[in-house]
Scaffold this motif. Structure first.
Motif, PDB file in Angstrom:
ATOM      1  N   MET A 298      15.699   5.957  -2.627  1.00 36.28           N
ATOM      2  CA  MET A 298      14.509   5.394  -1.992  1.00 36.28           C
ATOM      3  C   MET A 298      13.694   6.493  -1.322  1.00 36.28           C
ATOM      4  N   TYR A 315      19.086   3.265  -3.352  1.00 31.68           N
ATOM      5  CA  TYR A 315      18.692   1.968  -3.900  1.00 31.68           C
ATOM      6  C   TYR A 315      19.457   1.818  -5.211  1.00 31.68           C
ATOM      7  N   SER A 336      20.367  -1.693  -0.923  1.00 30.24           N
ATOM      8  CA  SER A 336      20.029  -0.403  -0.333  1.00 30.24           C
ATOM      9  C   SER A 336      20.680  -0.306   1.037  1.00 30.24           C
TER      10      SER A 336
END
Length: 349
Positions: A298, A315, A336
């Motif tokens: 991410m 993620y 996540s």
């Protein structure tokens, strides 16, 4: 029994993309189709979205799990899409055939082939590309599940309009059939999954800070299924949560998440994730066993590979089976968490 109206009360215009440029900063529109075919052993995460503050620019983002140990395909691109062709990017296109009921998903291009070993060793550098052609007919199988309605209903928490990634969001379980070609190999696809559609400011400090999340969904052959999601701040406080169970008649029932299956480490397969929901028909208490995984960062805009720099905010997408009353379905789940500094628990006020 077939439920004819799958909109759950949403206006038909919600299935279309916005035609005039919004004035709100960082406003974006995003659509996603996920699916997994256990026979072909192919998993898909197919995403189209506008670029925040570049409303007329659309982004393709494609992630595909290949069979066995063949790794992952990854691709993204950008295109100033003419209004009549939206939602679409340079290679990926979604076409609504009948609102809340039928869509067509196509892709025609190339995608980088990443080995599982490279994905585990770190962020993946540029590499070999493979020809990729996708042509799928998607049939929506359940009523729409709306995140705002779910948060305010039985078992829900938080608020959709407080989110920093969108202010509107709905999901729908589906079945997909068609063909996929990877280089010279063609696969016949008979898959299940879910789709979503979101609108609102994305990024720019417009909402609650991101601390982690879980989204999952599964549709069974009998027509029953489930969907749920939880989002939380870095301190672990839940900002949005909701769930639903679909019975064999196709009716949507609000549900409560009893144990969110959080991302705690990185495993390629064999991870056992609890699926525990309470609804008016009882309790679903089962386990998903991950079969395929895609790891992305991410912190690096979903670049493929392991990235444990700083907070280590990963993620992760997983596909795999679970059982409910003896029936097997295929779960798509995404999670996540900042793996270097995860909240010890998540909690609601």
């Amino acid at each position: 029994m077939t439920i004819q109206d799958l909109s759950s009360g949403l206006a038909i215009e919600k299935e279309s993309v916005v035609s005039e440029q919004p004035t709100e900063p960082f406003w974006a529109e995003n659509l996603l189709f996920t699916l997994y075919d256990p026979e072909a052993d192919l998993g898909f995460w197919l995403h189209l979205g506008t670029v925040p503050n570049e409303w007329d620019m659309w982004e393709d983002r494609v992630l595909v799990c290949l069979p066995g140990d063949e790794g992952v395909l990854t691709m993204w691109g950008y295109y100033r899409t003419p209004q009549k062709e939206k939602p679409a990017g340079p290679n990926l296109a979604f076409r609504c055939i009948e609102p809340f009921k039928r869509w067509r998903v196509t892709f025609d291009g190339f995608a980088q082939n990443v080995s599982n070993a490279d994905m585990q060793n770190g962020l993946v550098p540029d590499g070999l590309r493979k020809r990729l052609v996708i042509d799928l007919e998607v049939e929506c199988a359940t009523p729409v599940w709306d995140a705002h309605t779910a948060a305010h209903g039985k078992g829900g928490n938080g608020e959709m309009t407080s989110q920093g990634w969108a202010k509107e969001h709905y999901e729908q379980l589906h079945r997909a059939r068609g063909h996929v070609r990877v280089d010279e190999t063609t696969y016949e696809i008979n898959a299940t999954g879910w789709r979503d559609h979101s609108r609102g400011p994305r990024g720019g400090g417009t909402g609650e800070p991101w601390g982690g999340h879980v989204i999952a969904g599964c549709i069974f052959e009998s027509g029953k299924g489930f969907v749920f999601s939880t989002y939380w701040r870095p301190d672990g406080r839940i900002t949005l949560e909701g769930a639903a169970v679909i019975d064999p008649s196709g009716t949507l029932h609000p549900a409560q998440i009893l144990e969110p299956p959080r991302l705690e480490d990185l495993q390629m397969s064999g991870e056992r994730l609890p699926i525990r929901l309470r609804w008016d028909g009882g309790v679903i208490d089962t386990v998903m066993e991950t079969r395929r995984s895609i790891w992305t960062s991410m912190q690096k805009l979903l670049a493929v590979g392991k990235d444990l720099d700083g907070p280590g905010l990963m993620y992760v997408l997983n596909f795999g089976p679970c059982q409910w009353d003896g029936e097997v379905g295929q779960v798509y789940i995404e999670r996540s968490d900042p793996l270097n500094a995860p909240p010890k628990r998540i909690w609601s006020e």
